[in-house]
Design an enzyme around this catalytic site. Structure first.
Site, mmCIF file in Angstrom:
data_model
loop_
_atom_site.group_PDB
_atom_site.id
_atom_site.type_symbol
_atom_site.label_atom_id
_atom_site.label_comp_id
_atom_site.label_asym_id
_atom_site.label_seq_id
_atom_site.Cartn_x
_atom_site.Cartn_y
_atom_site.Cartn_z
ATOM 1 C CE LYS A 82 -23.949 71.535 83.748
ATOM 2 N NZ LYS A 82 -23.146 71.371 82.520
ATOM 3 C CB SER A 132 -25.787 70.907 79.578
ATOM 4 O OG SER A 132 -24.468 70.890 80.098
ATOM 5 C CB SER A 184 -22.192 72.067 78.386
ATOM 6 O OG SER A 184 -23.023 71.153 77.712
#
Lengths: 95, 492
Positions: free
Chosen positions: B78, B158, B182
């Protein structure tokens, strides 16, 4: 509690955020909706309840007061938008 | 033989060790899958050359018999983890051009264990969002689509890019971070597995901070076993993070198949929301039945302050974010906009560099922390947080794990909730309380709905008891027998 445009402008100044006139207007509605949403917390009786200060049961560790890294200005300045020697450059501060 | 990228992370590991294929071959397969899947916009940086070099090194280590736990395994990271020499922006324009000169502890652990970096995955800007629509680099599309319907769906957020990359079989594992859901919500929306460990389990050093008392890193994979393997590598004490906890990391994979016989599972009655959809209610019931059939004892528990979790979160998280994001001032890194004086430069840089959702949260956070409001908002929210943590503590006197749905709805269409921040926030209704209490939570796919898109369940455990959470997750996974794959419409 309800925010007006002047308060939104003041918060934007505190947050050092340039907000356009148009965005300011939209934000009044959005921020008030969020504040109305969090108002629910007033229904909870929190008398005598300590605020959470540590997420898990732990004590912060002490460490020896020693320099463990540093002394690498190139690494620190590598991403500087503007630099001069080993310094970050910013717009003129004093006239 | 199926494509190497279809193999789970554990199968890739075992195949590499048995020399059925090489790390270089596996890396090439992953690089090709990533290139074919650009329509998903799951990645913001592709690192094929780095992947090839990592893989060659891994092959050499395997040949020498020195393979680490993830030797030769391609992973996506990420874009919120600082990776030395590889651009990192947290999908924000304000970090435009930022190339870290240091490595996050979690990713350093991955590389030490032999993992291969294929790229950085897309995300909501600064991890603020539940649909991956707030990224400066554009939205990510969910690999799953409704049956007979070509309209794009959100992957959740997210960590939407990581979830999409895993679901689309670019990689077997990716890192995520979870501040209010997330990792778990995008896992649920993409039919993948994701675990948010206990606060303090994974080091936050080098992870771009959103809300420091809530942020945790964790793995996203296609199976519970893969999550166990990856978590074992990512977890562990780190003196560079003052809230990292110095407790031993168990061998999670070794305990996976111990089953759930005799375990006590709680069903929190307050999670039965008014208006809960029939498919989510049925899914939850099915999960409870599966665990009962596997020998667990299932009974109701009460978490009385559940409904106050989201409002508390939307004070605590923006407050901490407004403080953390104060560092983006155009002086030391990232974007700098012009201005006649220092203050104008700050304001212009931040106004230009932050997207709408980030600006909104910085504003809320600044307001609730401003003079005269601290007690009414932040202190009050932290008191409520104490009550929420107590609720869980009491529940865990009676049960070993708690079962809930992972998200209130399956994947939704782009734009569905972007005009209504509160509607978007409600996505995290089942996950946020777990962050507030600092507990471990796992999302595991449990089936498809009538439209053919995934639904997920969540397992919550005691602090530092990820092992039990994974065991329960494994039992659910076995019962659900979730083997469905999205149709690869994205392949170019």
């Amino acid at each position: 509690m309800s925010l007006d445009k002047a308060t939104v402008r003041k918060i934007a100044q505190l947050a050092r955020l340039q907000v356009t006139e148009e965005a300011e207007q939209a934000m009044v509605g959005e921020l008030n909706a969020i504040l109305a949403f969090v108002e629910q917390l007033n229904q909870v009786d929190t008398a005598g309840v300590p605020p959470m200060t540590s997420v898990v049961e732990m004590r912060l560790r002490m460490r020896a007061d020693e320099v463990t890294e540093g002394g690498d200005p190139e690494a620190v300045l590598a991403n500087a938008p503007e630099r001069a020697g080993d310094f970050f450059l910013v717009p003129k501060v004093v006239g | 033989m199926s494509a190497l990228t279809d193999l789970t992370l554990a199968e890739q590991r075992d195949g590499l060790r048995a020399k059925e294929f090489s790390a270089v071959e596996l890396a090439e397969a992953s690089i090709a899958a990533m290139a074919e899947a650009r329509a998903l916009n799951a990645m913001v940086v592709e690192t094929p050359e780095r992947a090839r070099a990592d893989a060659a090194r891994a092959d050499a280590r395997i040949a020498r018999g020195e393979a680490g736990a993830l030797e030769g395994i391609p992973v996506a990271v990420k874009d919120i983890f600082c990776t030395k020499g590889v651009g990192t922006t947290a999908a924000s324009h304000i970090l435009n051009g930022f190339v870290p000169t240091y490595e996050s502890t979690v990713t350093a652990k991955l590389w030490n264990a032999g993992a291969v970096l294929v790229g950085k995955s897309n995300m909501d800007e600064f991890a603020m969002g539940s649909s991956n629509e707030t990224s400066y680099y554009g939205r990510v599309e969910n690999p799953w689509r409704r049956k007979g319907d070509n309209r794009g769906l959100v992957p959740g957020g997210s960590s939407g890019g990581s979830a999409a990359a895993v679901a689309a079989r670019i990689v077997g594992g990716a890192t995520g971070t979870d501040t209010g859901g997330s990792i778990r919500q995008p896992a649920a929306l993409t039919g993948t597995v994701g675990i948010k460990p206990t606060y303090g389990r994974c080091s936050r050093y080098g992870i771009i901070a959103f809300a420091s008392s809530l942020d945790q890193a964790g793995p996203m994979t296609r199976t519970v076993r893969d999550a166990a393997i990856m978590l074992g590598v990512m977890a562990g004490f780190d003196p560079k993070d003052s809230t990292s906890v110095d407790v031993a990391v168990p061998d999670y994979e070794a305990v996976l198949d111990k089953g759930v016989k005799g375990l006590r599972i709680g069903i929190p009655k307050e999670y039965r929301l008014d208006g809960m959809s029939a498919e989510i209610a049925a899914l939850w019931q099915r999960g409870a039945d599966w665990l009962r059939a596997a020998g667990a004892e299932v009974h109701e528990v009460s978490l009385p302050h559940t409904s106050y979790a989201l409002p508390a979160y939307y004070i605590v998280a923006p407050a901490e974010a407004s403080s953390n994001l104060a560092r983006y001032d155009g002086v030391r890194y990232g974007l700098r906009a012009g201005g006649d004086n220092l203050t104008a430069m700050y304001e212009n840089t931040r106004g230009e560099g932050f997207g709408a959702e980030v600006r909104r949260r910085v504003m809320i956070g600044t307001y609730v922390l401003s003079a005269g409001y601290y007690d009414a908002y932040y202190r009050k929210a932290q008191q409520v947080r104490t009550l929420i943590a107590r609720d869980f503590k009491h529940a865990f006197d009676d049960v070993d794990a708690i079962l809930t749905p992972a998200s209130p709805t399956p994947a939704f269409a782009f734009g569905d909730k972007t005009d209504d921040p509160i509607a978007m926030y409600l996505n995290d209704v089942f996950t946020v309380p777990v962050n507030l209490a600092g507990l471990p939570g796992l999302a595991v796919p449990a089936g498809l709905n009538a439209q053919g898109i995934p639904l997920g369940l969540q397992v919550v455990g005691r602090a530092f008891d990820e092992a039990t959470v994974l065991r329960v997750g494994r039992a659910l996974e076995q019962a659900a027998d979730f083997t469905m794959m999205p149709e690869p419409w994205w392949r170019s």
